[in-house]
Write a protein that holds these residues in place. Structure first.
Motif, PDB file in Angstrom:
ATOM      1  N   GLU A  57       2.212  17.211  38.382  1.00  0.00           N
ATOM      2  CA  GLU A  57       2.827  18.470  37.928  1.00  0.00           C
ATOM      3  C   GLU A  57       2.013  19.677  38.393  1.00  0.00           C
ATOM      4  O   GLU A  57       2.575  20.715  38.765  1.00  0.00           O
ATOM      5  CB  GLU A  57       2.975  18.444  36.401  1.00  0.00           C
ATOM      6  N   LEU A 107      -0.318  19.150  31.399  1.00  0.00           N
ATOM      7  CA  LEU A 107       0.152  18.805  32.747  1.00  0.00           C
ATOM      8  C   LEU A 107      -0.665  17.666  33.366  1.00  0.00           C
ATOM      9  O   LEU A 107      -1.882  17.611  33.197  1.00  0.00           O
ATOM     10  CB  LEU A 107       0.054  20.030  33.668  1.00  0.00           C
ATOM     11  N   VAL A 134       9.280  19.583  32.934  1.00  0.00           N
ATOM     12  CA  VAL A 134       8.087  19.028  32.282  1.00  0.00           C
ATOM     13  C   VAL A 134       8.413  18.647  30.835  1.00  0.00           C
ATOM     14  O   VAL A 134       8.105  17.535  30.371  1.00  0.00           O
ATOM     15  CB  VAL A 134       6.909  20.039  32.324  1.00  0.00           C
ATOM     16  N   LEU A 182      11.085  23.540  37.256  1.00  0.00           N
ATOM     17  CA  LEU A 182      10.012  22.534  37.082  1.00  0.00           C
ATOM     18  C   LEU A 182       9.406  22.640  35.680  1.00  0.00           C
ATOM     19  O   LEU A 182       9.078  21.630  35.054  1.00  0.00           O
ATOM     20  CB  LEU A 182       8.923  22.725  38.146  1.00  0.00           C
ATOM     21  N   TYR A 201      -0.072  24.218  30.681  1.00  0.00           N
ATOM     22  CA  TYR A 201       1.387  24.359  30.801  1.00  0.00           C
ATOM     23  C   TYR A 201       1.814  25.769  30.371  1.00  0.00           C
ATOM     24  O   TYR A 201       2.610  26.426  31.055  1.00  0.00           O
ATOM     25  CB  TYR A 201       2.065  23.299  29.932  1.00  0.00           C
ATOM     26  N   SER A 219       8.338  16.066  43.263  1.00  0.00           N
ATOM     27  CA  SER A 219       8.876  16.087  41.905  1.00  0.00           C
ATOM     28  C   SER A 219       9.794  14.881  41.643  1.00  0.00           C
ATOM     29  O   SER A 219       9.998  14.481  40.498  1.00  0.00           O
ATOM     30  CB  SER A 219       9.641  17.394  41.699  1.00  0.00           C
TER      31      SER A 219
END
Length: 537
Positions: free
Chosen positions: A490, A486, A378, A374, A401, A107
């Motif tokens: 991700e 995404l 995003v 997370l 997502y 990440s």
């Protein structure tokens, strides 16, 4: 080789951090890939450890070496050991740490400013976290516990948001205050405990196993279980327990000692929020289970009602604050306060199912909170805006997502089929059971705590309705072009966490096999020893 598996796990990141110091700051890819390689090596070591671990076998993979031996003349001998090992409490948390650090490293690929400093701090933090979860010598544990402060402080202060200095200093001061409380209790324990393996000479030890045996306390010392010193309204053992409890409750975080957490989360970069929520908060619960309760079982039973009450207050208060939050990250931070309240409630029940539920909640919340932060990251990466009311109808633009968000939100609210449900149901069973088994918690406490389930359903469903459903609409300075679904990186960090929340909800035995023997022996030990010490007074 297997005798040094835990040492490898602890020191691989530290070694990589030392090597990275001598590499040019311009080689950004070196730092990213070396941190990734370290995490993959740790994952390999953890898989070997899981293969060698036998469930129900107590402490395993133990490493014990003399570390400090200092003669103090008539005061005896000061002895500290490099003493590490894993059991049903620490092994699930070590596995969680390795997985979360791997995900945080991937990440962190988007970090562009001062990449060298960032990854070196992340590697040092990695060492401190795994060291804390495996240390069985109080001085060694304290060293790792303190070692966590500086990397976390700088990671928030340098790479954080607009109010990063305020948030990092607040985090530092709160945690430092907790550390001072723990230090005072540690010194009192050191003065009061001797090592029974040395006959004829007085050897003071920091060994946590020794400290958990009332027979190893020196007669007439400050914390002598048979005759503790009286300090004001309480005896010294109750004071020492309170100091340890407060020190770890700040880290947990328990209301009203939680105010550092929302600020730290809102300002921290996404990978740092993931590590903070998934791992650092668990060290608070771990410290209570490993240190405070086993060493002072009499005090733990004495304060059990208070601990349970603080757990219920944290559950309700955290939930109500989450409901009122306008910032998505702040909402998730307050949901963490609420969910860690279940850990306190489960521990305070001192039933096998309550304690197992508390440990399961620590593991489950580690997975789910990492996923939730997370999810917030995003949006922030794309728009630099986390205001819930600025988004509407995102499901039409970002279907993948939205699917991950649904899994994260449903898992966190404790929907059956997810790990959060298993953890909460075990905590409630323990809390309801406690009154009839050991008379420690009234049933009303468990009934009131169930309001936390209603609150979490309310704030998550309301957020889903506002942000993801209805007509597609963006407010503020958000560009329509930023709202794309995404990307590969991700998917790589979020899908494994979403699957883990689902798998551990459907097959909880995968984790319970490790936790259950520990939870049974822990609750039996604290109840039996605590009651016998109370009768002696």
């Amino acid at each position: 080789m297997h005798h040094y598996l835990i040492s490898l796990l602890i020191f691989i990141p530290l070694l990589a951090a030392l090597v990275a110091l001598f590499v040019s700051a311009g080689a950004k890819h070196y730092f990213r890939y070396s941190a990734l390689l370290v995490s993959l090596l740790q994952l390999f070591v953890v898989v070997i450890m899981l293969g060698m671990y036998t469930t129900g076998g107590g402490l395993q993979l133990v490493e014990k070496k003399n570390w400090i031996t200092l003669s103090l003349g008539s005061w005896g001998i000061l002895k500290a050991e490099y003493f590490i090992g894993v059991d049903g409490l620490s092994l699930p948390l070590v596995v969680l740490s390795v997985v979360v650090m791997l995900i945080a490293t991937i990440s962190s690929w988007t970090i562009e400013r001062n990449v060298k400093g960032y990854f070196i701090l992340l590697l040092i933090l990695n060492t401190a976290i795994i060291g804390s979860f495996t240390a069985l010598d109080f001085l060694l544990f304290y060293l790792f516990f303190e070692f966590m402060l500086l990397p976390m402080f700088f990671l928030i202060a340098i790479w954080g948001g607009a109010r990063r200095e305020y948030a990092s200093i607040k985090f530092f001061l709160y945690t430092l205050l907790g550390s001072i409380f723990i230090l005072i209790a540690m010194i009192a324990l050191y003065i009061s405990v001797h090592d029974p393996s040395y006959s004829g000479e007085l050897v003071h030890s920091f060994n946590l196993i020794n400290m958990s045996d009332p027979a190893n306390f020196i007669s007439n010392s400050v914390l002598d279980p048979n005759n503790p010193w009286q300090i004001g309204p309480l005896d010294a053992r109750l004071w020492a327990f309170l100091l340890l409890f407060l020190g770890f409750a700040i880290k947990l975080p328990m209301v009203p000692l939680h105010t550092w957490l929302p600020d730290a989360h809102v300002e921290a970069p996404t990978p740092v929020s993931v590590v903070l929520a998934a791992l650092l908060l668990k060290i608070g619960g771990y410290g209570l289970l490993r240190i405070a309760f086993p060493i002072f079982p009499d005090a733990a039973l004495y304060f059990s009602w208070f601990i349970g009450l603080m757990g219920v207050i944290s559950i309700i208060y955290g939930g109500m604050n989450a409901m009122a939050s306008k910032d998505l990250k702040r909402l998730i931070a307050y949901s963490s306060v609420s969910h860690m309240g279940y850990v306190l409630l489960g521990l305070a029940s001192f039933t096998a199912e309550g304690v197992a539920g508390a440990v399961y909640q620590m593991v489950s919340h580690g997975i789910i909170s990492a996923l939730l932060f997370l999810i917030a990251g995003v949006l922030y990466d794309r728009t630099h805006d986390r205001t819930i009311n600025n988004y509407s109808g995102l499901s039409s633009r970002m279907p993948s997502y939205t699917a991950v968000v649904l899994v994260g939100f449903f898992a966190s609210m404790g929907l059956p089929g997810f790990s959060g449900f298993i953890a909460e149901i075990m905590v409630f069973l323990g809390a309801f059971h406690s009154g009839s088994i050991n008379g420690l918690l009234p049933e009303a406490m468990a009934v009131i705590a169930t309001a936390g389930l209603i609150l979490s359903a309310a704030y998550y469903l309301w957020t889903l309705q506002r942000m993801f459903f209805g007509p597609y609409n963006l407010k503020g300075n958000i560009s329509d072009d930023a709202m794309y679904d995404l990307n590969k990186r991700e998917y790589v960090v979020m899908v494994p966490l979403a699957l883990a929340a689902l798998v551990f909800g459907i097959f909880p035995q995968l984790v319970i096999n490790f936790i259950d023997p520990f939870a049974q022996s822990f609750s039996e030990f604290v109840l039996a020893t605590g009651k016998s010490l109370t009768l002696n007074l």
